[in-house]
Design a protein around this motif. Structure first.
Motif, mmCIF file in Angstrom:
data_model
loop_
_atom_site.group_PDB
_atom_site.id
_atom_site.type_symbol
_atom_site.label_atom_id
_atom_site.label_comp_id
_atom_site.label_asym_id
_atom_site.label_seq_id
_atom_site.Cartn_x
_atom_site.Cartn_y
_atom_site.Cartn_z
ATOM 1 N N ALA A 1 -86.848 20.542 34.274
ATOM 2 C CA ALA A 1 -87.149 21.056 32.703
ATOM 3 C C ALA A 1 -88.467 20.963 32.531
ATOM 4 C CB ALA A 1 -86.301 20.336 31.901
ATOM 5 N N TYR A 2 -89.360 22.269 32.363
ATOM 6 C CA TYR A 2 -90.377 22.350 32.057
ATOM 7 C C TYR A 2 -90.911 23.740 31.410
ATOM 8 C CZ TYR A 2 -95.685 22.487 33.179
ATOM 9 O OH TYR A 2 -96.941 22.253 33.018
ATOM 10 N N PRO A 3 -91.836 23.656 30.477
ATOM 11 C CA PRO A 3 -92.545 22.342 30.212
ATOM 12 C C PRO A 3 -91.968 21.648 28.704
ATOM 13 C CG PRO A 3 -93.440 24.490 28.824
ATOM 14 C CD PRO A 3 -92.263 24.886 29.811
ATOM 15 N N LEU A 4 -92.340 20.600 28.654
ATOM 16 C CA LEU A 4 -92.110 19.481 27.620
ATOM 17 C C LEU A 4 -93.284 19.185 27.028
ATOM 18 C CD1 LEU A 4 -88.992 17.501 29.423
ATOM 19 C CD2 LEU A 4 -88.950 19.745 27.496
ATOM 20 N N THR A 5 -93.079 18.595 25.958
ATOM 21 C CA THR A 5 -94.322 17.980 25.090
ATOM 22 C C THR A 5 -94.318 16.399 25.557
ATOM 23 O OG1 THR A 5 -94.296 19.813 23.818
ATOM 24 C CG2 THR A 5 -95.832 18.051 23.026
ATOM 25 N N GLU A 6 -95.309 16.051 26.201
ATOM 26 C CA GLU A 6 -95.206 14.526 26.348
ATOM 27 C C GLU A 6 -93.951 13.901 26.655
ATOM 28 O OE1 GLU A 6 -97.645 12.845 23.552
ATOM 29 O OE2 GLU A 6 -99.448 13.721 23.877
ATOM 30 N N ALA A 7 -93.290 14.215 27.553
ATOM 31 C CA ALA A 7 -91.985 13.702 27.986
ATOM 32 C C ALA A 7 -92.004 12.264 28.168
ATOM 33 C CB ALA A 7 -91.386 14.594 29.149
ATOM 34 N N ASN A 8 -91.344 11.355 27.557
ATOM 35 C CA ASN A 8 -91.410 9.864 27.940
ATOM 36 C C ASN A 8 -90.048 9.317 28.269
ATOM 37 O OD1 ASN A 8 -91.833 7.141 27.341
ATOM 38 N ND2 ASN A 8 -93.752 7.949 25.910
ATOM 39 N N GLY A 9 -89.403 8.671 27.372
ATOM 40 C CA GLY A 9 -88.251 8.187 27.787
ATOM 41 C C GLY A 9 -87.170 9.022 28.310
ATOM 42 N N VAL A 10 -86.244 8.547 29.159
ATOM 43 C CA VAL A 10 -85.492 9.241 29.704
ATOM 44 C C VAL A 10 -84.001 8.322 30.076
ATOM 45 C CG1 VAL A 10 -85.974 8.857 32.271
ATOM 46 C CG2 VAL A 10 -84.459 10.756 31.802
ATOM 47 N N GLY A 11 -82.801 8.764 29.874
ATOM 48 C CA GLY A 11 -81.716 8.019 29.838
ATOM 49 C C GLY A 11 -80.413 8.817 30.295
ATOM 50 N N GLU B 1 -89.473 12.786 23.376
ATOM 51 C CA GLU B 1 -90.918 13.479 23.501
ATOM 52 C C GLU B 1 -91.701 12.515 22.534
ATOM 53 O OE1 GLU B 1 -90.878 18.273 24.245
ATOM 54 O OE2 GLU B 1 -90.546 17.367 22.167
ATOM 55 N N THR B 2 -92.693 12.268 23.072
ATOM 56 C CA THR B 2 -93.616 11.367 22.265
ATOM 57 C C THR B 2 -94.434 11.947 20.754
ATOM 58 O OG1 THR B 2 -94.271 9.885 23.988
ATOM 59 C CG2 THR B 2 -95.738 9.860 22.214
ATOM 60 N N VAL B 3 -95.094 12.769 21.027
ATOM 61 C CA VAL B 3 -95.884 13.196 19.713
ATOM 62 C C VAL B 3 -95.079 13.976 18.849
ATOM 63 C CG1 VAL B 3 -96.628 15.443 20.783
ATOM 64 C CG2 VAL B 3 -97.953 14.123 19.032
ATOM 65 N N THR B 4 -93.848 14.652 19.359
ATOM 66 C CA THR B 4 -93.046 15.519 18.443
ATOM 67 C C THR B 4 -92.051 14.814 17.748
ATOM 68 O OG1 THR B 4 -91.163 16.173 20.164
ATOM 69 C CG2 THR B 4 -93.334 17.504 20.095
ATOM 70 N N GLY B 5 -91.588 13.534 18.268
ATOM 71 C CA GLY B 5 -90.692 12.529 17.527
ATOM 72 C C GLY B 5 -89.238 13.350 17.859
ATOM 73 N N ARG B 6 -89.075 14.037 18.863
ATOM 74 C CA ARG B 6 -87.642 14.624 19.254
ATOM 75 C C ARG B 6 -87.046 13.783 20.477
ATOM 76 N NH1 ARG B 6 -90.696 19.575 17.659
ATOM 77 N NH2 ARG B 6 -89.670 20.288 15.756
ATOM 78 N N VAL B 7 -85.675 13.867 20.366
ATOM 79 C CA VAL B 7 -84.724 13.372 21.384
ATOM 80 C C VAL B 7 -84.154 14.707 21.882
ATOM 81 C CG1 VAL B 7 -82.966 11.988 22.495
ATOM 82 C CG2 VAL B 7 -84.964 11.010 20.858
ATOM 83 N N TRP B 8 -84.233 15.066 23.120
ATOM 84 C CA TRP B 8 -83.545 16.247 23.616
ATOM 85 C C TRP B 8 -82.353 15.819 24.399
ATOM 86 C CZ3 TRP B 8 -84.933 20.333 21.173
ATOM 87 C CH2 TRP B 8 -86.124 20.693 20.499
ATOM 88 N N CYS B 9 -81.432 16.781 24.844
ATOM 89 C CA CYS B 9 -80.411 16.257 25.737
ATOM 90 C C CYS B 9 -79.738 17.612 26.448
ATOM 91 C CB CYS B 9 -79.073 15.498 24.944
ATOM 92 S SG CYS B 9 -78.524 16.689 23.780
ATOM 93 N N GLY C 1 -83.947 24.998 27.804
ATOM 94 C CA GLY C 1 -82.458 25.171 27.412
ATOM 95 C C GLY C 1 -81.951 23.891 26.838
ATOM 96 N N ALA C 2 -82.770 22.900 26.322
ATOM 97 C CA ALA C 2 -82.415 21.763 25.637
ATOM 98 C C ALA C 2 -81.706 21.785 24.410
ATOM 99 C CB ALA C 2 -83.479 20.854 25.753
ATOM 100 N N ARG C 3 -80.826 21.066 24.091
ATOM 101 C CA ARG C 3 -80.512 20.476 22.805
ATOM 102 C C ARG C 3 -80.926 19.710 22.114
ATOM 103 N NH1 ARG C 3 -75.814 20.468 25.617
ATOM 104 N NH2 ARG C 3 -75.055 18.599 24.822
ATOM 105 N N LEU C 4 -81.171 19.731 20.762
ATOM 106 C CA LEU C 4 -81.732 18.749 19.927
ATOM 107 C C LEU C 4 -80.725 17.714 19.508
ATOM 108 C CD1 LEU C 4 -84.374 17.709 18.553
ATOM 109 C CD2 LEU C 4 -83.758 18.984 16.360
ATOM 110 N N LEU C 5 -80.929 16.380 20.101
ATOM 111 C CA LEU C 5 -80.142 15.239 19.729
ATOM 112 C C LEU C 5 -80.639 14.672 18.314
ATOM 113 C CD1 LEU C 5 -77.812 13.240 20.444
ATOM 114 C CD2 LEU C 5 -79.522 11.527 21.073
#
Length: 306
Positions: free
Chosen positions: A163-173, A185-193, A211-215
């Motif tokens: 999955a590329y590109p993302l904006t400061e991809a940080n936590g993953v689970g 994503e850190t700076v956008t304050g969004r969790v994608w799935c 192609g992510a969905r916004l959680l």
């Protein structure tokens, strides 16, 4: 929610907590360049010198610790707290490392498809033995890297950009059944799935990046850090600036927040441990603290972390 118990202090920007069966907790100390063990009585011992900036950590199927090394930061001090800055002059380069509990460190991956890893941040193993990891990238005074999500095997033979590109991809689970992967994503304050179709294969049916969905998208200024998933499927994401853990339902609603007693804009990570997985370990990185608190339900038992 029960109160907080301070397990230890004096850590050098702790992150990547991993609860072990003997009651101790592994943490990376990013500013120290080390993987350390915190005993139940709070005593700290260095397991391995990783160099650079060890960030996320997870136990693999072979019992070794796999570490995302971001290559290091230039460090600032603000009001007695450590704060990570730009890419440092002695930047090591990003890498995935395999670390044994007797201190042996091996660089497993440093690039993907000829592109160097820039700032690997967090990782999670699936039931098949491979792992998803994020690369946040590095910041410099006048430019910033793009981030992404990757999948790799612990034998050093396969790594792929998924999955590329993302904006400061940080936590993953991963969700409890492994059918969904989450990225903060850190700076956008969004969790994608994304839905997972197989090891390292994602269904791209959303309108978000890759192609992510916004959680969930946070209002105001809520940069995000690492995350963990509990047994109810809630996504528990460390929320910077406000200094708390935000608990999101599997449907994406904000259920509640959990905030340590001493405000720290760099509350960075959470993991679950204890005999019933109801103990949440939370890193307050700016102050160098590791806390424990009782969670409202058991955490999710991570693959290969028995």
């Amino acid at each position: 929610m029960a109160g907080f118990r301070e397990i230890t202090s004096g850590l050098r920007f702790p992150e990547g907590p991993v609860a072990l069966s003997d009651g101790s907790v592994l943490v990376v100390e990013i500013a120290r360049g080390a993987l350390s063990r915190v005993a139940p009585d709070g005593a700290v011992s260095v397991v391995a010198d990783c160099g650079g900036g060890p960030n996320g950590a997870a136990i693999g199927p072979d019992g070794a610790v796999y570490v995302c090394n971001n290559g290091g930061f230039a460090w600032l001090e603000r009001g007695g707290r450590l704060v990570p800055g730009h890419q440092p002059a002695d930047y090591l380069g990003g890498r995935i490392q395999r670390v044994t509990l007797d201190g042996e460190v091996t660089d497993l991956y440093t690039e993907v498809d000829g592109h160097p890893l820039r700032g690997p941040n967090d990782l999670v193993f699936d039931a098949d033995g491979g792992f998803y990891f994020t690369d946040l990238g590095k910041r410099r005074p006048r430019d910033t890297d793009r981030g992404g999500l990757y999948y790799a095997t612990p034998d050093g033979r396969h790594i792929a950009e998924i999955a590329y590109p993302l904006t400061e991809a940080n936590g993953v689970g991963l969700s409890p059944d492994g059918s969904r992967v989450y990225v903060a994503e850190t700076v956008t304050g969004r969790v994608w799935c994304w839905d997972v179709e197989g090891p390292g294969r994602l269904r791209r049916d959303g309108d978000g990046p890759a192609g992510a969905r916004l959680l969930h998208g946070f209002s105001g200024y809520r940069p995000l850090d690492s995350l963990a998933v509990d047994s109810e499927g809630n996504v528990c994401v460390a929320t910077l600036v406000t200094g708390e853990i935000s608990v999101l339902s599997p449907e994406g609603s904000l259920r509640h927040t959990v905030r340590p007693p001493r405000h720290d804009p760099h509350v960075t990570n959470i993991c679950f441990g204890g005999p019933d997985l109801r103990t949440a370990y939370i890193t307050s990185s700016g102050w160098g603290l590791l806390y424990a608190t009782e969670w409202h339900c058991p955490g999710l038992e991570l693959n290969h972390n028995a």
